[in-house]
Write a protein that holds these residues in place. Structure first.
Motif, PDB file in Angstrom:
ATOM      1  N   THR A  26       0.803  -1.228   0.000  1.00 28.45           N
ATOM      2  CA  THR A  26       0.000   0.000   0.000  1.00 28.45           C
ATOM      3  C   THR A  26       0.829   1.267   0.000  1.00 28.45           C
ATOM      4  O   THR A  26       0.366   2.312  -0.464  1.00 28.45           O
ATOM      5  N   VAL A  27       2.053   1.225   0.508  1.00 30.32           N
ATOM      6  CA  VAL A  27       2.895   2.425   0.608  1.00 30.32           C
ATOM      7  C   VAL A  27       4.153   2.298  -0.245  1.00 30.32           C
ATOM      8  O   VAL A  27       4.430   3.147  -1.092  1.00 30.32           O
ATOM      9  N   GLY A  28       4.921   1.243  -0.012  1.00 33.04           N
ATOM     10  CA  GLY A  28       6.221   1.124  -0.670  1.00 33.04           C
ATOM     11  C   GLY A  28       6.138   0.979  -2.171  1.00 33.04           C
ATOM     12  O   GLY A  28       6.838   1.671  -2.914  1.00 33.04           O
ATOM     13  N   LEU A  29       5.289   0.071  -2.657  1.00 36.06           N
ATOM     14  CA  LEU A  29       5.196  -0.174  -4.094  1.00 36.06           C
ATOM     15  C   LEU A  29       4.707   1.053  -4.865  1.00 36.06           C
ATOM     16  O   LEU A  29       5.331   1.430  -5.874  1.00 36.06           O
ATOM     17  N   PRO A  30       3.622   1.723  -4.450  1.00 39.81           N
ATOM     18  CA  PRO A  30       3.210   2.940  -5.181  1.00 39.81           C
ATOM     19  C   PRO A  30       4.291   4.015  -5.197  1.00 39.81           C
ATOM     20  O   PRO A  30       4.512   4.652  -6.230  1.00 39.81           O
ATOM     21  N   ASN A  31       4.977   4.220  -4.074  1.00 38.65           N
ATOM     22  CA  ASN A  31       6.012   5.259  -4.038  1.00 38.65           C
ATOM     23  C   ASN A  31       7.197   4.899  -4.931  1.00 38.65           C
ATOM     24  O   ASN A  31       7.769   5.772  -5.605  1.00 38.65           O
ATOM     25  N   THR A  32       7.577   3.633  -4.929  1.00 37.33           N
ATOM     26  CA  THR A  32       8.661   3.210  -5.813  1.00 37.33           C
ATOM     27  C   THR A  32       8.288   3.421  -7.271  1.00 37.33           C
ATOM     28  O   THR A  32       9.112   3.885  -8.082  1.00 37.33           O
ATOM     29  N   LEU A  33       7.059   3.097  -7.642  1.00 40.18           N
ATOM     30  CA  LEU A  33       6.610   3.288  -9.021  1.00 40.18           C
ATOM     31  C   LEU A  33       6.547   4.763  -9.388  1.00 40.18           C
ATOM     32  O   LEU A  33       6.901   5.145 -10.512  1.00 40.18           O
ATOM     33  N   ILE A  34       6.114   5.596  -8.461  1.00 38.88           N
ATOM     34  CA  ILE A  34       6.082   7.041  -8.730  1.00 38.88           C
ATOM     35  C   ILE A  34       7.486   7.552  -9.021  1.00 38.88           C
ATOM     36  O   ILE A  34       7.723   8.286  -9.994  1.00 38.88           O
ATOM     37  N   LEU A  35       8.434   7.183  -8.175  1.00 37.39           N
ATOM     38  CA  LEU A  35       9.815   7.624  -8.367  1.00 37.39           C
ATOM     39  C   LEU A  35      10.389   7.102  -9.683  1.00 37.39           C
ATOM     40  O   LEU A  35      10.964   7.874 -10.471  1.00 37.39           O
ATOM     41  N   ALA A  36      10.233   5.811  -9.929  1.00 36.64           N
ATOM     42  CA  ALA A  36      10.876   5.189 -11.086  1.00 36.64           C
ATOM     43  C   ALA A  36      10.243   5.657 -12.392  1.00 36.64           C
ATOM     44  O   ALA A  36      10.956   6.018 -13.343  1.00 36.64           O
ATOM     45  N   VAL A  37       8.910   5.659 -12.478  1.00 36.15           N
ATOM     46  CA  VAL A  37       8.247   6.024 -13.735  1.00 36.15           C
ATOM     47  C   VAL A  37       8.460   7.496 -14.053  1.00 36.15           C
ATOM     48  O   VAL A  37       8.757   7.866 -15.202  1.00 36.15           O
ATOM     49  N   LEU A 159      16.826  -0.610 -27.888  1.00 31.50           N
ATOM     50  CA  LEU A 159      15.713  -0.798 -26.956  1.00 31.50           C
ATOM     51  C   LEU A 159      16.081  -1.668 -25.758  1.00 31.50           C
ATOM     52  O   LEU A 159      15.784  -1.309 -24.614  1.00 31.50           O
ATOM     53  N   PRO A 160      16.756  -2.816 -25.937  1.00 28.93           N
ATOM     54  CA  PRO A 160      17.126  -3.618 -24.748  1.00 28.93           C
ATOM     55  C   PRO A 160      18.059  -2.868 -23.801  1.00 28.93           C
ATOM     56  O   PRO A 160      17.903  -2.972 -22.576  1.00 28.93           O
ATOM     57  N   ALA A 161      19.030  -2.137 -24.341  1.00 25.67           N
ATOM     58  CA  ALA A 161      19.940  -1.387 -23.473  1.00 25.67           C
ATOM     59  C   ALA A 161      19.195  -0.288 -22.718  1.00 25.67           C
ATOM     60  O   ALA A 161      19.496  -0.008 -21.547  1.00 25.67           O
ATOM     61  N   TRP A 162      18.231   0.342 -23.377  1.00 26.21           N
ATOM     62  CA  TRP A 162      17.422   1.381 -22.722  1.00 26.21           C
ATOM     63  C   TRP A 162      16.624   0.782 -21.567  1.00 26.21           C
ATOM     64  O   TRP A 162      16.566   1.366 -20.479  1.00 26.21           O
ATOM     65  N   VAL A 163      16.036  -0.379 -21.764  1.00 22.63           N
ATOM     66  CA  VAL A 163      15.270  -1.017 -20.699  1.00 22.63           C
ATOM     67  C   VAL A 163      16.186  -1.442 -19.559  1.00 22.63           C
ATOM     68  O   VAL A 163      15.811  -1.365 -18.380  1.00 22.63           O
ATOM     69  N   ASN A 164      17.394  -1.885 -19.872  1.00 21.14           N
ATOM     70  CA  ASN A 164      18.345  -2.211 -18.811  1.00 21.14           C
ATOM     71  C   ASN A 164      18.616  -1.010 -17.928  1.00 21.14           C
ATOM     72  O   ASN A 164      18.748  -1.123 -16.702  1.00 21.14           O
ATOM     73  N   GLN A 165      18.698   0.160 -18.541  1.00 20.40           N
ATOM     74  CA  GLN A 165      18.911   1.374 -17.760  1.00 20.40           C
ATOM     75  C   GLN A 165      17.686   1.702 -16.915  1.00 20.40           C
ATOM     76  O   GLN A 165      17.804   2.186 -15.789  1.00 20.40           O
ATOM     77  N   LEU A 166      16.496   1.450 -17.439  1.00 22.02           N
ATOM     78  CA  LEU A 166      15.280   1.673 -16.648  1.00 22.02           C
ATOM     79  C   LEU A 166      15.248   0.730 -15.448  1.00 22.02           C
ATOM     80  O   LEU A 166      14.793   1.115 -14.359  1.00 22.02           O
ATOM     81  N   ILE A 167      15.720  -0.495 -15.635  1.00 21.48           N
ATOM     82  CA  ILE A 167      15.784  -1.438 -14.514  1.00 21.48           C
ATOM     83  C   ILE A 167      16.745  -0.921 -13.444  1.00 21.48           C
ATOM     84  O   ILE A 167      16.454  -0.972 -12.236  1.00 21.48           O
ATOM     85  N   ALA A 168      17.890  -0.403 -13.877  1.00 21.95           N
ATOM     86  CA  ALA A 168      18.825   0.181 -12.915  1.00 21.95           C
ATOM     87  C   ALA A 168      18.195   1.375 -12.207  1.00 21.95           C
ATOM     88  O   ALA A 168      18.432   1.607 -11.013  1.00 21.95           O
ATOM     89  N   LEU A 169      17.370   2.123 -12.927  1.00 23.57           N
ATOM     90  CA  LEU A 169      16.711   3.282 -12.332  1.00 23.57           C
ATOM     91  C   LEU A 169      15.711   2.855 -11.256  1.00 23.57           C
ATOM     92  O   LEU A 169      15.589   3.510 -10.219  1.00 23.57           O
ATOM     93  N   ILE A 170      14.992   1.768 -11.498  1.00 28.96           N
ATOM     94  CA  ILE A 170      14.059   1.257 -10.478  1.00 28.96           C
ATOM     95  C   ILE A 170      14.807   0.928  -9.199  1.00 28.96           C
ATOM     96  O   ILE A 170      14.368   1.245  -8.089  1.00 28.96           O
TER      97      ILE A 170
END
Length: 257
Positions: A26-37, A159-170
């Motif tokens: 209820t708290v951690g997952l929404p906040n993590t998604l807000i930050l990452a997205v 595209l795969p390298a870009w997604v890898n960077q998004l994973i690091a960002l999460i």
């Protein structure tokens, strides 16, 4: 105690995980998604601008882009988050109050932009120069050729390298806790830390790690599937093939003889 038993009791206490699970959902997952997205969207836009500036023929665009990339790729992510989050905190207090999220998102975006810019630049420069010449021969300006022909191909190639960077960002979003978070602002890793500190058991941290896996693994497989579709096209015999054949046949029948 047996080392394996100690390991199991320290990291696999299901009761500790059960206690932390509701707050993580209820708290951690929404906040993590807000930050990452939010950071991913802003970082991708800034990264694309950096990539275009980095290959520009104009020196006053090219050199600042390279300096920016060197600086933000060289600094540790924690140092950048502290530099932005603490250094600009007085400005943030005047604009949006004590919420550290905007400055945390800005710091994560600046970090991501440096890496994403290099990813996009390599993809754009991998497109054959002859395609630019062909577009210019068709009447496109240099800017139009880049926007319509070159950049879309370059982005697709990386595209795969870009997604890898998004994973690091999460995963890097967990570093925002350095800025100090209220109970309602904590992301997954911070909640896991708090439960671990209160109970003396690390199982909540492992649960936070499982949440990160649940976010990143499907993303990786999804982009791999998209990349295969872009590279090899739709499989033969797929439902859309019949419609395409009918469309093509209709176009042939209606063409002038």
């Amino acid at each position: 105690m047996d080392p394996l038993s100690t390991l199991w009791e320290t990291f696999f206490d299901w009761e500790s995980m059960r206690e932390a699970l509701p707050e993580m959902l209820t708290v951690g997952l929404p906040n993590t998604l807000i930050l990452a997205v939010s950071a991913a969207l802003l970082g991708t836009v800034l990264g694309l601008l950096l990539a275009v500036a980095g290959i520009s023929r104009t020196r006053w665009l090219r050199w600042p882009a390279r300096v920016y990339t060197d600086v933000f790729r060289g600094l540790p992510a924690a140092a950048t988050i502290l530099l932005i989050g603490v250094g600009l905190a007085p400005f943030g207090m005047e604009v949006w109050g004590p919420n550290p999220y905007p400055l945390g998102i800005l710091a994560l975006s600046l970090i991501a932009a440096a890496y994403i810019g290099e990813i996009f630049r390599s993809g754009i420069q991998s497109v054959e120069a002859a395609q630019v010449e062909a577009a210019r021969a068709l009447g496109f300006s240099w800017g139009e050729a880049m926007r319509v022909v070159i950049i879309p191909q370059g982005v697709r190639r990386v595209l795969p390298a870009w997604v890898n960077q998004l994973i690091a960002l999460i995963k890097d979003s967990s570093l925002v806790y350095f800025l100090g978070l209220l109970a309602s602002q904590r992301e997954l890793f911070r909640i896991g830390q708090d439960y671990a500190a209160n109970t003396g058991n690390q199982s909540a941290l492992l649960l936070a790690g499982l949440f990160y896996l649940a976010l990143t693994v499907p993303l990786t497989h999804a982009v791999n599937w998209i990349d295969r579709r872009l590279r090899h096209g739709r499989p033969a015999g797929s439902p859309g093939d019949e419609d395409d054949d009918l469309t093509f046949a209709g176009a042939v029948e209606g063409s002038p003889r």
